[in-house]
Design an enzyme around this catalytic site. Structure first.
Site, PDB file in Angstrom:
ATOM      1  N   GLY B 124       0.802  -1.215   0.000  1.00 26.27           N
ATOM      2  CA  GLY B 124       0.000   0.000   0.000  1.00 26.27           C
ATOM      3  C   GLY B 124       0.832   1.260   0.000  1.00 26.27           C
ATOM      4  N   GLU B 125       2.150   1.125   0.114  1.00 25.56           N
ATOM      5  CA  GLU B 125       3.001   2.319   0.155  1.00 25.56           C
ATOM      6  C   GLU B 125       3.920   2.346  -1.074  1.00 25.56           C
ATOM      7  OE1 GLU B 125       4.546   3.127   4.135  1.00 25.56           O
ATOM      8  OE2 GLU B 125       2.859   2.081   5.026  1.00 25.56           O
ATOM      9  N   MET B 126       5.159   1.867  -0.941  1.00 25.71           N
ATOM     10  CA  MET B 126       6.055   1.913  -2.088  1.00 25.71           C
ATOM     11  C   MET B 126       5.902   0.670  -2.983  1.00 25.71           C
ATOM     12  SD  MET B 126       9.147   3.625   0.101  1.00 25.71           S
ATOM     13  CE  MET B 126      10.277   4.301  -1.113  1.00 25.71           C
TER      14      MET B 126
END
Lengths: 331, 331
Positions: B124-126
Site C-alpha cells: 500500500g506504500e512503495m
C-alpha cells in the site's frame, strides 16, 4: 528534417572542416552560469516549485515530475498525475528549459511563466485551479510577506506565482560539462572515443536539429522523417497548436544537455536507453543504421553533456495557517 | 492516562514549584545538535531517502510522505501510496524520530533501521520488494561504489540500505527552538503568554505523556482516557503488536517538537489545527475543557517548539544504467 536549410550547410562545412576548438566556431555553445537578477524572487520561486499545496491532493509539486535530484525529470515514460492518472506525454527536463524556443513538447506555452500555470490547473496533473492555489498561498502569512517583499503589493496573483516559478527555473542551468570544458579549450576533457562521437554527431546530421547551447530545444521537427515513428501515444505535436496538418507529429526537439540523466527518451518515453534512442534516431530521422561501434561513440559523446547540476538547499516551506484550505487527496 | 505514576508526581511538584530555568530541572530537555559519526553513510542514506527508485512506480520516495520541506510529514490526513492507495494512518514526522521508544504509531519496529524496510515492501506504500530494490541499486555503478566505500564489501544488502537510511534519519534533529533557548537560560526567548502556556502544559497534565527531549515519543498511551476517541479509522494501535486487549487503542505518544509544521494531528489526522488538537486532548485525555484563552496560550507554547530545520543540499541521484530494472508505475 529541417524546415530551413541553413543549419545543414553550416554543419556540413564544419564536419568537413575538422574539429575546431574555439567555441564560437562550433554549432554547440557552452552553457553560461546562471545570473540571479532577483534573489528574493528566485527563492520564492524555489519554495513554490517544491510546494505540493499547489496541487489538489497536497501531494504533487512541480518537483514531483521535474525532480531536481534526477535531471529535472521523473525518469518514467509518462508522469503520474492526480489520482494516479497516467500522463499523456513524457515530462521534459526543466534544466536549461529557459533556452527552449517554447515550452511543452508542442510548444503551446511561449515561455516558462506561461508553462508554469499549466500543470497546476490541469485535471490530469496537479488538478487544482489558479483561484484555489491563490487562496492557499494568501492564507499563509509567511508567503504573503514574501510575495509582498518581491512584488511590492498586497494582492497575490497567479501571474506573480508563475513569474516567481519561472525566475527559479531560469537559474536551473548546468554549465561545466566535460563537453563545455572541451569547447572552452581544455583538450583533455574528452577521450578519443567521445571526440569521435562528437565528430560523428556532426557528420551524420544529428547536429542539424540538436545544436545551440542547449543542443536542441530551439526548433520543432517531425518525429519520423525517413521512416514513420510508430507509437501508441495519441499526441499529435505541433499541429494541436497551429491547427495545420503539416505540423502533425512535429515536436520540439529536446535538449540533449544532461541526456544521461533524462531517460527514458522521446515524447512517449519509449526509448529506455541512450543506445536505443540513438539507434531509432539514426534510422528514422537520418535513414542510417549506426554500427554498434558508432552507436557507442555517439553515446559516449552524449554523456559528456552532463553538466554541473544545480546545488539547491531544500526549501523549508512555511506552514499552513488555521484558515488555509486543506488538501483533498481523495475525492 | 499513564501506566506509571512517577511522571505525574514529578510534574506536579514542578507545576507548583514555579518555573525553573535550569534545563536539567525541567521535564523537557533541549534537543542536541546532530553528531555525524559516519558522513559517507549519512550521505548515502540521504540519497536513498530521496530516491523514488526504491518504489515500484519510481515515483514515491521516503521523502514523499516524510517531506523534509514540511516538517518531515506530508501534511495530509493519511498518506498516498502506490496507485493512489489511501494510507491506513497518519504519517508521523521523521524529525527527531531517533528519540522515539519505537517506530510506527504502534511501535512495531524497534528502531529506525527496522522501520526503513517497512514502507519499501508495503504493497500500500512503495509496493516494492527488498529483492527488487537491491536489484535496482546494484545495477547502478555509482551506488555500488558508494555502498562498497561505506560498508567495505561488494555484496549489497537490504540491511545496508536500511542502515544507511537510518543513519541519515538520525541526523534529522531540530535543535535551537525558542523553547530550547529558554530552557538554556535565555529568558527573553519566550513571551509571557508562551510561558504561561508552558506552565499550563505542565499543571494541566499534558506533560505527563509529552515530556523528555522530544516532548513525547517515549511511551505508548491510550487514545481516549476520560472519553473514548471516536474515529472511522480501524487502526487498533499497540494491541496489534502485543496481541493484548489491554493495549487496544494504545498508540505511541507523538513528539510535539515542530508540531506547528506536522499538522494534521492524531493517528487519523482528524485534527486539522493545533487549536482543535489541544481541545480534544484536554477533553479526552485530561477531562478538562480549556477556555479559549488557555487553549491559545497552550498553542502559543507549542509553536515555540519549532526548531532549526535540517539544512539539506538536495542530493543528485546517480543515473540508472542500461541494465537497471525500470519502474512500473502503471500495472
Amino acid at each position: 528534417m529541417c524546415r530551413t536549410l541553413s543549419p545543414f550547410l553550416f554543419i556540413t562545412s564544419l564536419a568537413f572542416g575538422g574539429v575546431l576548438h574555439a567555441a564560437d566556431k562550433e554549432p554547440i555553445q557552452p552553457i553560461n552560469a546562471a545570473k540571479v537578477a532577483n534573489p528574493a524572487m528566485v527563492e520564492l520561486g524555489k519554495k513554490l516549485f517544491f510546494d505540493p499545496r499547489l496541487s489538489r491532493s497536497g501531494f504533487i509539486s512541480c518537483n514531483s515530475c521535474h525532480n531536481l535530484s534526477m535531471g529535472g525529470t521523473d525518469n518514467i515514460k509518462t508522469s503520474i498525475g492526480h489520482n494516479w492518472q497516467r500522463g499523456p506525454i513524457n515530462s521534459p527536463t526543466v534544466l536549461n528549459a529557459s533556452m527552449n524556443v517554447a515550452q511543452f513538447w508542442d510548444g503551446r506555452a511561449k515561455d516558462l511563466q506561461e508553462q508554469a500555470g499549466g500543470p497546476i490547473a490541469n485535471p490530469g496533473e496537479m488538478a487544482f485551479t489558479h483561484e484555489l492555489a491563490i487562496d492557499v498561498l494568501a492564507s499563509i502569512p509567511a508567503y504573503r510577506a514574501q510575495f509582498r517583499q518581491v512584488f511590492g503589493q498586497d494582492k497575490l496573483t497567479i501571474e506573480q506565482v508563475t513569474r516567481a516559478i519561472a525566475a527559479f527555473e531560469e537559474v536551473l542551468v548546468t554549465p561545466g560539462s566535460r563537453f563545455d570544458q572541451w569547447l572552452m579549450g581544455k583538450k583533455s576533457a574528452l577521450t578519443k572515443d567521445e571526440l569521435a562521437g562528437y565528430q560523428l554527431f556532426k557528420s551524420s546530421g544529428c547536429i542539424a536539429c540538436h545544436n545551440g547551447p542547449a543542443v536542441g530545444g530551439n526548433t520543432f521537427q517531425k518525429m519520423g522523417v525517413v521512416e514513420p515513428y510508430k507509437t501508441a501515444m495519441t499526441a499529435q505535436g505541433r499541429s494541436a497548436v497551429t491547427g495545420k496538418d503539416a505540423d502533425r507529429f512535429n515536436f520540439k526537439v529536446p535538449t540533449l544537455r544532461n541526456v544521461e540523466l533524462t531517460y527514458p527518451y522521446f515524447h512517449d518515453g519509449e526509448a529506455a536507453t541512450l543506445t536505443q534512442a540513438v539507434d531509432v534516431m539514426g534510422r528514422l530521422q537520418l535513414g542510417r543504421t549506426f554500427t554498434p561501434d558508432e552507436n557507442a561513440k555517439l553515446v559516449a559523446f552524449l554523456k559528456t553533456l552532463t553538466g554541473k547540476q544545480p546545488q539547491l538547499v531544500l526549501p523549508i516551506l512555511p506552514p499552513s495557517s488555521d484558515t488555509t484550505p486543506r488538501p483533498v487527496p481523495f475525492d
